[in-house]
Scaffold this motif. Structure first.
Motif, PDB file in Angstrom:
ATOM      1  N   LEU A  98       0.814  -1.214   0.000  1.00 32.26           N
ATOM      2  CA  LEU A  98       0.000   0.000   0.000  1.00 32.26           C
ATOM      3  C   LEU A  98       0.849   1.266   0.000  1.00 32.26           C
ATOM      4  O   LEU A  98       0.534   2.235  -0.697  1.00 32.26           O
ATOM      5  N   THR A  99       1.919   1.283   0.772  1.00 36.16           N
ATOM      6  CA  THR A  99       2.748   2.487   0.899  1.00 36.16           C
ATOM      7  C   THR A  99       4.022   2.402   0.061  1.00 36.16           C
ATOM      8  O   THR A  99       5.016   3.058   0.366  1.00 36.16           O
ATOM      9  N   GLY A 100       3.984   1.614  -0.996  1.00 32.88           N
ATOM     10  CA  GLY A 100       5.160   1.516  -1.863  1.00 32.88           C
ATOM     11  C   GLY A 100       5.514   2.837  -2.520  1.00 32.88           C
ATOM     12  O   GLY A 100       6.690   3.130  -2.750  1.00 32.88           O
ATOM     13  N   LEU A 138      10.743   0.575   5.718  1.00 30.93           N
ATOM     14  CA  LEU A 138       9.536   0.292   6.505  1.00 30.93           C
ATOM     15  C   LEU A 138       8.279   0.468   5.650  1.00 30.93           C
ATOM     16  O   LEU A 138       7.362  -0.361   5.701  1.00 30.93           O
ATOM     17  N   PHE A 139       8.239   1.539   4.877  1.00 38.90           N
ATOM     18  CA  PHE A 139       7.087   1.789   4.011  1.00 38.90           C
ATOM     19  C   PHE A 139       6.885   0.654   3.009  1.00 38.90           C
ATOM     20  O   PHE A 139       5.751   0.349   2.635  1.00 38.90           O
ATOM     21  N   TYR A 140       7.973   0.039   2.582  1.00 40.45           N
ATOM     22  CA  TYR A 140       7.835  -1.005   1.569  1.00 40.45           C
ATOM     23  C   TYR A 140       7.654  -2.392   2.178  1.00 40.45           C
ATOM     24  O   TYR A 140       6.734  -3.126   1.802  1.00 40.45           O
ATOM     25  N   PHE A 141       8.511  -2.757   3.120  1.00 42.50           N
ATOM     26  CA  PHE A 141       8.529  -4.147   3.575  1.00 42.50           C
ATOM     27  C   PHE A 141       7.410  -4.479   4.561  1.00 42.50           C
ATOM     28  O   PHE A 141       6.961  -5.629   4.605  1.00 42.50           O
ATOM     29  N   VAL A 142       6.956  -3.509   5.352  1.00 38.87           N
ATOM     30  CA  VAL A 142       5.863  -3.810   6.287  1.00 38.87           C
ATOM     31  C   VAL A 142       4.595  -4.212   5.539  1.00 38.87           C
ATOM     32  O   VAL A 142       4.029  -5.285   5.797  1.00 38.87           O
ATOM     33  N   PRO A 143       4.104  -3.406   4.591  1.00 37.77           N
ATOM     34  CA  PRO A 143       2.922  -3.869   3.843  1.00 37.77           C
ATOM     35  C   PRO A 143       3.222  -5.032   2.906  1.00 37.77           C
ATOM     36  O   PRO A 143       2.322  -5.818   2.590  1.00 37.77           O
ATOM     37  N   TYR A 144       4.477  -5.158   2.477  1.00 37.80           N
ATOM     38  CA  TYR A 144       4.815  -6.269   1.587  1.00 37.80           C
ATOM     39  C   TYR A 144       4.747  -7.603   2.327  1.00 37.80           C
ATOM     40  O   TYR A 144       4.198  -8.582   1.808  1.00 37.80           O
ATOM     41  N   VAL A 145       5.292  -7.638   3.533  1.00 35.47           N
ATOM     42  CA  VAL A 145       5.316  -8.894   4.298  1.00 35.47           C
ATOM     43  C   VAL A 145       3.962  -9.170   4.940  1.00 35.47           C
ATOM     44  O   VAL A 145       3.392 -10.261   4.791  1.00 35.47           O
ATOM     45  N   SER A 162      -4.149  -7.259   6.960  1.00 34.69           N
ATOM     46  CA  SER A 162      -3.397  -7.678   5.778  1.00 34.69           C
ATOM     47  C   SER A 162      -4.049  -7.160   4.503  1.00 34.69           C
ATOM     48  O   SER A 162      -3.368  -6.654   3.598  1.00 34.69           O
ATOM     49  N   LYS A 163      -5.369  -7.265   4.415  1.00 35.80           N
ATOM     50  CA  LYS A 163      -6.067  -6.769   3.228  1.00 35.80           C
ATOM     51  C   LYS A 163      -5.962  -5.250   3.113  1.00 35.80           C
ATOM     52  O   LYS A 163      -5.896  -4.704   2.012  1.00 35.80           O
TER      53      LYS A 163
END
Length: 216
Positions: A98-100, A138-145, A162-163
């Motif tokens: 989401l925050t990519g 953090l912006f990328y990997f938190v929503p990614y994982v 997660s959704k």
């Protein structure tokens, strides 16, 4: 079905398949790019230690040039590949963090600092780039994982979270963050363009101190 309709269907299918392949490739490559960027940035002390061990100045210079070139090229590649977060049709169709887009903003900010400062020789600039890279990660990997990877195996409250962190299942937030990303990138791009035009593409001359002026 007429031959023209069949041809149109085949062409549309090939185009759609190619688009999905490209988007899937970018989505799969970006985490690797981020890990490589973080590894090279945090591995800077190791590179400096290796440079000190060289007996030939040429070898040390080559190692340093290769290191900074690879590091900065990866940062630029990360920004370019993150442009897919700016397209509403992409974020609403594909499962992306989401925050990519905000992570791309952090990478662009790092490039802006490198343009206007010198993180390799200025401790304040180096710390600032480190903080930005950490925030971007953090912006990328938190929503990614938690979002993209855990979306299919979670349920209940965790499943809802997660959704929420996946663009395709949270389109309103995804599009909104995309527009915010565009605005931030435009502002930083304008700053970079203004700085380049003002300095003529050359590094600004260091301001003379009163002591230096007195010695003259």
């Amino acid at each position: 079905m007429t031959p023209d309709q069949l041809t149109t269907a085949i062409v549309n299918g090939v185009n759609a398949g190619g688009e999905q392949f490209l988007e899937g490739t970018l989505a799969a490559t970006l985490p690797i790019i981020w890990l490589a960027i973080l590894g090279l940035h945090l591995g800077r002390p190791y590179i400096l230690d290796m440079i000190d061990r060289f007996t030939l100045r040429l070898g040390a210079d080559l190692l340093w040039l290769i290191y900074i070139a690879l590091r900065d090229i990866l940062i630029i590649s990360g920004v370019i590949m993150s442009f897919m977060f700016l397209f509403p049709d992409v974020v609403t169709t594909d499962q992306l963090p989401l925050t990519g887009g905000l992570a791309a903003v952090c990478l662009f900010a790092v490039l802006l600092i490198k343009l206007m400062g010198d993180p390799d020789h200025n401790l304040r600039d180096f710390r600032l780039t480190t903080y930005l890279l950490g925030l971007g990660a953090l912006f990328y990997f938190v929503p990614y994982v938690i979002g993209v990877q855990a979306n299919a195996v979670t349920s209940g409250t965790i499943g809802d979270i997660s959704k929420f962190l996946v663009t395709s299942s949270n389109t309103s937030w995804a599009i909104g963050i995309g527009y915010v990303t565009i605005v931030l990138l435009a502002i930083m791009g304008a700053i970079a363009a203004g700085y380049t035009l003002r300095t003529g593409g050359l590094a600004e001359a260091a301001t003379e101190t009163p002591d230096a002026s007195a010695k003259k």
